[in-house]
Design a protein around this motif. Sequence first.
Motif, PDB file in Angstrom:
ATOM      1  N   TYR A  91     -11.495   5.673  -3.335  1.00  7.08           N
ATOM      2  CA  TYR A  91     -10.682   5.949  -2.152  1.00  7.08           C
ATOM      3  C   TYR A  91     -11.526   6.133  -0.897  1.00  7.08           C
ATOM      4  O   TYR A  91     -11.312   5.417   0.099  1.00  7.08           O
ATOM      5  CB  TYR A  91      -9.773   7.147  -2.412  1.00  7.08           C
ATOM      6  CG  TYR A  91      -9.052   7.687  -1.194  1.00  7.08           C
ATOM      7  CD1 TYR A  91      -8.562   6.838  -0.209  1.00  7.08           C
ATOM      8  CD2 TYR A  91      -8.867   9.057  -1.020  1.00  7.08           C
ATOM      9  CE1 TYR A  91      -7.901   7.329   0.903  1.00  7.08           C
ATOM     10  CE2 TYR A  91      -8.208   9.555   0.087  1.00  7.08           C
ATOM     11  CZ  TYR A  91      -7.729   8.695   1.047  1.00  7.08           C
ATOM     12  OH  TYR A  91      -7.077   9.187   2.150  1.00  7.08           O
ATOM     13  N   VAL A 130      -1.494   3.280  -2.352  1.00  6.47           N
ATOM     14  CA  VAL A 130      -1.829   4.679  -2.053  1.00  6.47           C
ATOM     15  C   VAL A 130      -1.597   5.594  -3.252  1.00  6.47           C
ATOM     16  O   VAL A 130      -2.530   6.280  -3.702  1.00  6.47           O
ATOM     17  CB  VAL A 130      -1.064   5.176  -0.813  1.00  6.47           C
ATOM     18  CG1 VAL A 130      -1.195   6.693  -0.672  1.00  6.47           C
ATOM     19  CG2 VAL A 130      -1.582   4.492   0.444  1.00  6.47           C
ATOM     20  N   TRP A 154       0.821  -1.218   0.000  1.00 13.28           N
ATOM     21  CA  TRP A 154       0.000   0.000   0.000  1.00 13.28           C
ATOM     22  C   TRP A 154       0.849   1.259   0.000  1.00 13.28           C
ATOM     23  O   TRP A 154       0.461   2.282  -0.571  1.00 13.28           O
ATOM     24  CB  TRP A 154      -0.986  -0.022   1.166  1.00 13.28           C
ATOM     25  CG  TRP A 154      -2.158  -0.869   0.800  1.00 13.28           C
ATOM     26  CD1 TRP A 154      -2.401  -2.156   1.183  1.00 13.28           C
ATOM     27  CD2 TRP A 154      -3.216  -0.523  -0.099  1.00 13.28           C
ATOM     28  NE1 TRP A 154      -3.547  -2.629   0.589  1.00 13.28           N
ATOM     29  CE2 TRP A 154      -4.070  -1.643  -0.203  1.00 13.28           C
ATOM     30  CE3 TRP A 154      -3.522   0.624  -0.825  1.00 13.28           C
ATOM     31  CZ2 TRP A 154      -5.213  -1.638  -1.002  1.00 13.28           C
ATOM     32  CZ3 TRP A 154      -4.666   0.629  -1.618  1.00 13.28           C
ATOM     33  CH2 TRP A 154      -5.489  -0.477  -1.703  1.00 13.28           C
ATOM     34  N   TYR A 206      -5.342   6.264  -4.844  1.00 14.87           N
ATOM     35  CA  TYR A 206      -5.887   7.486  -4.237  1.00 14.87           C
ATOM     36  C   TYR A 206      -5.809   8.675  -5.206  1.00 14.87           C
ATOM     37  O   TYR A 206      -6.347   9.738  -4.926  1.00 14.87           O
ATOM     38  CB  TYR A 206      -5.125   7.825  -2.964  1.00 14.87           C
ATOM     39  CG  TYR A 206      -5.296   6.824  -1.831  1.00 14.87           C
ATOM     40  CD1 TYR A 206      -5.952   5.620  -2.011  1.00 14.87           C
ATOM     41  CD2 TYR A 206      -4.782   7.094  -0.568  1.00 14.87           C
ATOM     42  CE1 TYR A 206      -6.092   4.713  -0.984  1.00 14.87           C
ATOM     43  CE2 TYR A 206      -4.927   6.191   0.477  1.00 14.87           C
ATOM     44  CZ  TYR A 206      -5.579   5.003   0.266  1.00 14.87           C
ATOM     45  OH  TYR A 206      -5.720   4.104   1.285  1.00 14.87           O
TER      46      TYR A 206
END
Length: 455
Positions: free
Chosen positions: A412, A288, A283, A292
């Motif tokens: 997200y 991430v 992640w 995201y």
Amino acid sequence: MKQNTVSNERAHREFGGAKGVTAMMVGFPFVMYYLWASARYNDGQFLQPTSYTLSGICEFFRTFGGYIADGAYPSKYAIAIFWTYVITEGIFYVTLPGIRTRGLPLKHRNNNSLPYLCNAVWSFYTSIIILAVLHLSNVFRITTILDQFGPLMSVAIISSFIITFVLYVGSILFGDKLFDRPHALSGNLIYDYFMGASLNPRIGKLLDLKMFFEVRIPWFILFFLSVATAVRQYENYGYVSPQVLFVCFAHYLYANACAKGEELIVPTWDMAYEKFGFMLIFWNMAGVPFTYSHCALFLSARDPKQYEWSFSYNFFVYALLICCYYVFDSCNSQKNRFRNQIYGLTTTRKSFPQLPWQTIKNPTFIRCANGGTLLTSGWYRYARKIHYTVDFFQSLSWALITGFSSPLPYFYPCFFIIVLIHRVTRDIEKCKAKYGADFNEYCRICPYLFIPYVF
């Protein structure tokens, strides 16, 4: 040594044990590719089979695989970009100025604590300056990371599997001689690969890999992707829209908050108790920055006239972000500065921005029977997990700024709320076991969990 590394995790394995973590290690990359392909090849709408027959589903996966091979192949150029960045940040980690602090006492290290050099804020702004120079001199255009998004994502995913394997095997075979000794193993190879074998793997004395991956990889890349979106829009249309400015501002706030408060991460649960395995590595390296960022990808692929929201709507989303960020920043600062005070770590960095009420004067707290403390003042007096609440609404604002024509930016916040609920469940279980009756008293004094006077 082997006897001490196998723990009671045999009796309790999180995430559904080996079967659950195997599903996640397969599922996480698939979801990332699916979201990326939907954004690139289907105008931000979910890709679907033309029919839900066997032949229709097979055709869907053939097409999906073709998209990955065509647009996300891990080229040598993408490998060079990604690993040049990672290595450069590693050099910054051990060479740039910063403040020195120590982590919590570690039981498996005879209650000794590890030293940390916290200079992420220097790394952040140094990286910004270098990227600006490279872009303006045409040595490396920052918009390249948008053009190479698919290949870079593949490199990050593959790298996370490789690094996890190297750290796992290195810890098992060599222990402290290479990275770190195995810690609290469950005895199941797959589960331990996912959760990690070691707690604080390091290269040398200062380059703590968990701290390095926590800040410099995910949040810096996320910010640079949003900046690339702004540059691309300015080059194509001659201006930057309020929505793209919002994304840059939001991602700057988050990356800067992590960097300026790096020393406050040192005594957290993640650093002291969460092992460094696939879950954290994947992640931080891939999940991430490359999931995201779908709010930025959505905006970068469209003419800004396609999402000219009203002034009142833009004002609402900006206000939501700023208010939530204030509570998020000051709340985390209160908790971590209190923790530092308790452990005698009194170093306070004055990095931008310094917000009101970041340090609680004369804080009230419960001195627990096990020697720990539970903070009962500041923001936590109103809700024990209020920092999670505002963190979620920050993530929601990142999606709201894109409007409602694509579901992809909402991945997200939807995913994040699941993560937060699971994290809170883990926290409560561990706190009950750790603090016993003192935790019950803490809940009596601070009865609300997420929203003051509501829940």
